[in-house]
Scaffold this motif. Structure first.
Motif, PDB file in Angstrom:
ATOM      1  N   ASP A 148       0.856  -1.176   0.000  1.00 25.91           N
ATOM      2  CA  ASP A 148       0.000   0.000   0.000  1.00 25.91           C
ATOM      3  C   ASP A 148       0.897   1.233   0.000  1.00 25.91           C
ATOM      4  N   GLU A 149       0.879   1.994  -1.085  1.00 32.13           N
ATOM      5  CA  GLU A 149       1.751   3.153  -1.227  1.00 32.13           C
ATOM      6  C   GLU A 149       0.942   4.419  -0.962  1.00 32.13           C
ATOM      7  N   PRO A 150       1.185   5.144   0.105  1.00 32.23           N
ATOM      8  CA  PRO A 150       0.330   6.259   0.492  1.00 32.23           C
ATOM      9  C   PRO A 150       0.347   7.465  -0.442  1.00 32.23           C
ATOM     10  N   GLY A 151       1.495   7.793  -1.039  1.00 32.58           N
ATOM     11  CA  GLY A 151       1.567   8.987  -1.870  1.00 32.58           C
ATOM     12  C   GLY A 151       1.904   8.731  -3.315  1.00 32.58           C
ATOM     13  N   PHE A 152       2.861   7.844  -3.547  1.00 29.72           N
ATOM     14  CA  PHE A 152       3.267   7.547  -4.919  1.00 29.72           C
ATOM     15  C   PHE A 152       3.926   6.174  -4.963  1.00 29.72           C
ATOM     16  N   SER A 153       4.050   5.647  -6.171  1.00 27.21           N
ATOM     17  CA  SER A 153       4.689   4.348  -6.356  1.00 27.21           C
ATOM     18  C   SER A 153       5.428   4.348  -7.680  1.00 27.21           C
ATOM     19  N   VAL A 154       6.512   3.582  -7.744  1.00 27.23           N
ATOM     20  CA  VAL A 154       7.327   3.492  -8.953  1.00 27.23           C
ATOM     21  C   VAL A 154       7.599   2.022  -9.242  1.00 27.23           C
ATOM     22  N   ILE A 155       7.459   1.623 -10.492  1.00 28.18           N
ATOM     23  CA  ILE A 155       7.785   0.273 -10.918  1.00 28.18           C
ATOM     24  C   ILE A 155       8.644   0.342 -12.171  1.00 28.18           C
TER      25      ILE A 155
END
Length: 223
Positions: A148-155
């Protein structure tokens, strides 16, 4: 009759994980981040037709890196799951968390089966809340793990480097232009961008829309 070659389960899982990571590392990165009016999806993507970012349901978006044929099949399966659940129950019963769990089960089963090769993909499922506090971003790994990424996520291949760079200046109150600029700052020079948003200001039930270059060039505050 010769005996089959034995591989310890721990080594087998390690080899499968390394195989999946190598495939994913070759993929161009995708950043999903909250901004003032919703959630933005920013991807390195030179193709105008093979999308890495798409709509799944009214307030739910999907992003992926890795093997295109694999994540495209997962995307379609997610749409079918959402449509069936919304039709059988209520549209409000289709949630990002539920969709992320479905993807996690499918990826986890493939990874641990030991029969077929694992998926060479990473996914993000994002759901737009009625207010910013209700936004949800879920990252699903090739082995079925959910974060669960609260603000942003990168893949993607440069995920760790990009994540560290974005974390320094991230703000959920940024306008769209600044959010895209921050997300793409670590991308390769001159790479084409695929940009889309889940837009909280839209009056339509469906909040997903793609963003063109002209809109990104508007002055701040016009998003």
């Amino acid at each position: 009759m010769s005996l089959p070659f034995y591989v310890a389960p721990e080594q087998q899982m390690k080899d499968r994980a390394e195989f999946a990571r190598k495939g994913i590392s070759r993929g161009r990165s995708v950043v999903v981040l909250r901004y003032r009016c919703g959630i933005a999806f920013v991807a390195e993507n030179p193709s105008h037709t093979l999308h890495k970012v798409s709509e799944v349901y009214d307030r739910i978006g999907f992003a992926a890196v890795g093997r295109y044929n694999e994540f495209e099949n997962l995307r379609i399966a997610g749409i079918q799951y959402a449509d069936l659940r919304g039709y059988s129950y209520d549209r409000r019963d289709v949630t990002g968390r539920g969709l992320a769990n479905q993807y996690a089960q499918q990826l986890g089963a493939a990874f641990s089966s030991g029969v077929d090769k694992p998926f060479e993909v990473e996914l993000i499922v994002a759901e737009l809340g009625l207010a910013g506090a209700g936004d949800q971003i879920f990252r699903i790994g090739f082995d079925g793990t959910i974060t669960d990424e609260p603000g942003f996520s990168v893949i993607g291949g440069a995920a760790e480097t990009l994540h560290a760079a974005i974390a320094k200046d991230f703000s959920a109150d940024a306008d769209l232009g600044d959010a895209v600029k921050l997300a793409s700052a670590g991308f390769s020079d001159g790479v084409a961008l695929e940009v889309a948003v889940l837009d909280r200001t839209r009056s339509q039930l469906r909040t997903f829309r793609r963003i063109g270059t002209a809109e990104l060039d508007r002055p701040p505050g016009d998003d």
